[in-house]
Design a protein around this motif. Structure first.
Motif, short mmCIF file in Angstrom:
data_model
loop_
_atom_site.label_atom_id
_atom_site.label_comp_id
_atom_site.label_asym_id
_atom_site.label_seq_id
_atom_site.Cartn_x
_atom_site.Cartn_y
_atom_site.Cartn_z
N CYS A 27 37.37 16.51 42.00
CA CYS A 27 37.67 17.62 41.10
C CYS A 27 38.13 18.83 41.91
O CYS A 27 37.58 19.11 42.98
CB CYS A 27 36.43 18.03 40.30
SG CYS A 27 35.81 16.76 39.20
N PRO A 28 39.13 19.57 41.42
CA PRO A 28 39.55 20.78 42.14
C PRO A 28 38.47 21.85 42.03
O PRO A 28 37.77 21.94 41.02
CB PRO A 28 40.82 21.22 41.40
CG PRO A 28 40.69 20.62 40.05
CD PRO A 28 39.91 19.35 40.22
N PRO A 29 38.30 22.66 43.07
CA PRO A 29 37.27 23.70 43.02
C PRO A 29 37.64 24.75 41.97
O PRO A 29 38.82 25.04 41.74
CB PRO A 29 37.28 24.30 44.42
CG PRO A 29 38.60 23.93 44.99
CD PRO A 29 39.02 22.66 44.34
N GLU A 30 36.62 25.31 41.35
CA GLU A 30 36.84 26.33 40.33
C GLU A 30 37.32 27.62 40.98
O GLU A 30 36.82 28.01 42.03
CB GLU A 30 35.55 26.61 39.56
CG GLU A 30 35.10 25.48 38.69
CD GLU A 30 33.84 25.84 37.91
OE1 GLU A 30 33.56 27.05 37.77
OE2 GLU A 30 33.17 24.93 37.46
N LYS A 31 38.27 28.27 40.32
CA LYS A 31 38.72 29.56 40.81
C LYS A 31 37.71 30.61 40.35
O LYS A 31 37.33 30.63 39.19
CB LYS A 31 40.10 29.90 40.25
CG LYS A 31 41.20 29.06 40.82
CD LYS A 31 42.53 29.52 40.30
CE LYS A 31 43.64 28.68 40.89
NZ LYS A 31 44.96 29.11 40.41
N PRO A 32 37.29 31.48 41.27
CA PRO A 32 36.34 32.51 40.85
C PRO A 32 37.02 33.50 39.91
O PRO A 32 38.17 33.89 40.11
CB PRO A 32 35.94 33.18 42.16
CG PRO A 32 37.05 32.88 43.10
CD PRO A 32 37.63 31.57 42.67
N SER A 33 36.32 33.88 38.87
CA SER A 33 36.90 34.82 37.92
C SER A 33 36.60 36.24 38.38
O SER A 33 35.45 36.60 38.62
CB SER A 33 36.33 34.58 36.53
OG SER A 33 34.93 34.78 36.55
N LEU A 34 37.65 37.02 38.52
CA LEU A 34 37.51 38.41 38.94
C LEU A 34 37.61 39.31 37.72
O LEU A 34 38.32 39.01 36.76
CB LEU A 34 38.61 38.78 39.93
CG LEU A 34 38.62 37.99 41.24
CD1 LEU A 34 39.83 38.41 42.08
CD2 LEU A 34 37.34 38.23 42.01
N THR A 35 36.91 40.42 37.76
CA THR A 35 36.98 41.38 36.67
C THR A 35 38.35 42.06 36.72
O THR A 35 38.72 42.61 37.76
CB THR A 35 35.87 42.44 36.83
OG1 THR A 35 34.61 41.78 36.95
CG2 THR A 35 35.84 43.38 35.64
N PRO A 36 39.12 42.02 35.64
CA PRO A 36 40.45 42.63 35.67
C PRO A 36 40.36 44.15 35.80
O PRO A 36 39.38 44.76 35.35
CB PRO A 36 41.05 42.23 34.33
CG PRO A 36 39.90 41.88 33.47
CD PRO A 36 38.81 41.41 34.36
N PRO A 37 41.36 44.77 36.41
CA PRO A 37 41.33 46.23 36.58
C PRO A 37 41.22 46.99 35.26
O PRO A 37 40.62 48.06 35.22
CB PRO A 37 42.67 46.53 37.26
CG PRO A 37 43.05 45.28 37.93
CD PRO A 37 42.51 44.17 37.09
N ALA A 38 41.76 46.44 34.18
CA ALA A 38 41.72 47.15 32.89
C ALA A 38 40.30 47.29 32.36
O ALA A 38 40.03 48.15 31.52
CB ALA A 38 42.59 46.42 31.87
N LYS A 39 39.38 46.47 32.84
CA LYS A 39 37.99 46.54 32.38
C LYS A 39 37.09 47.33 33.33
O LYS A 39 35.88 47.35 33.16
CB LYS A 39 37.43 45.14 32.20
CG LYS A 39 38.09 44.39 31.06
CD LYS A 39 37.33 43.18 30.71
CE LYS A 39 37.95 42.52 29.48
NZ LYS A 39 37.10 41.52 28.90
#
Length: 113
Positions: A27-39
């Protein structure tokens, strides 16, 4: 040493997605979710340091991975000044508050202060 190593409860670790052994998982590794600048809300201010030196300080940004160090590099290049990153606070040398506000807004951050 694992907690149950060598007992009947010692089981090899398995992938949560495909249920294969971790060594055999493709399985491909999960991409970490970053908080978007708009939030994120950046609080920009100017502080006076010893010997009367001024520092532009950006607070309240989420410190995820190398996000703040990349932002520091962008702001230093934009302002043409030095800076540092201390305890999740971005510091730029001098009174660069207007330039920093403009750049943060162009990058999509909400700015206060």
């Amino acid at each position: 040493m694992r907690l149950f190593e060598g007992t009947e409860f010692d089981r090899p670790l398995r992938c949560e997605k495909c249920e294969a052994l971790e060594e055999e998982c493709t399985c491909p590794p999960e991409k970490p979710s970053l908080t978007p600048p708009a939030k994120q809300i950046a609080r920009v201010g100017v502080e006076k340091r010893k010997r009367g030196k001024l520092m532009t300080v950006i607070r309240d940004l989420v410190d995820e991975q190398d996000h703040l160090s990349e932002l520091l590099t962008i702001l230093k290049n934009h302002c043409g000044a030095g800076g540092s990153l201390k305890d999740g606070i971005v510091e730029i040398q001098g009174d660069q508050s207007e330039r920093v506000r403009e750049k943060l807004k162009s990058l999509g951050y909400r700015v206060k202060g």
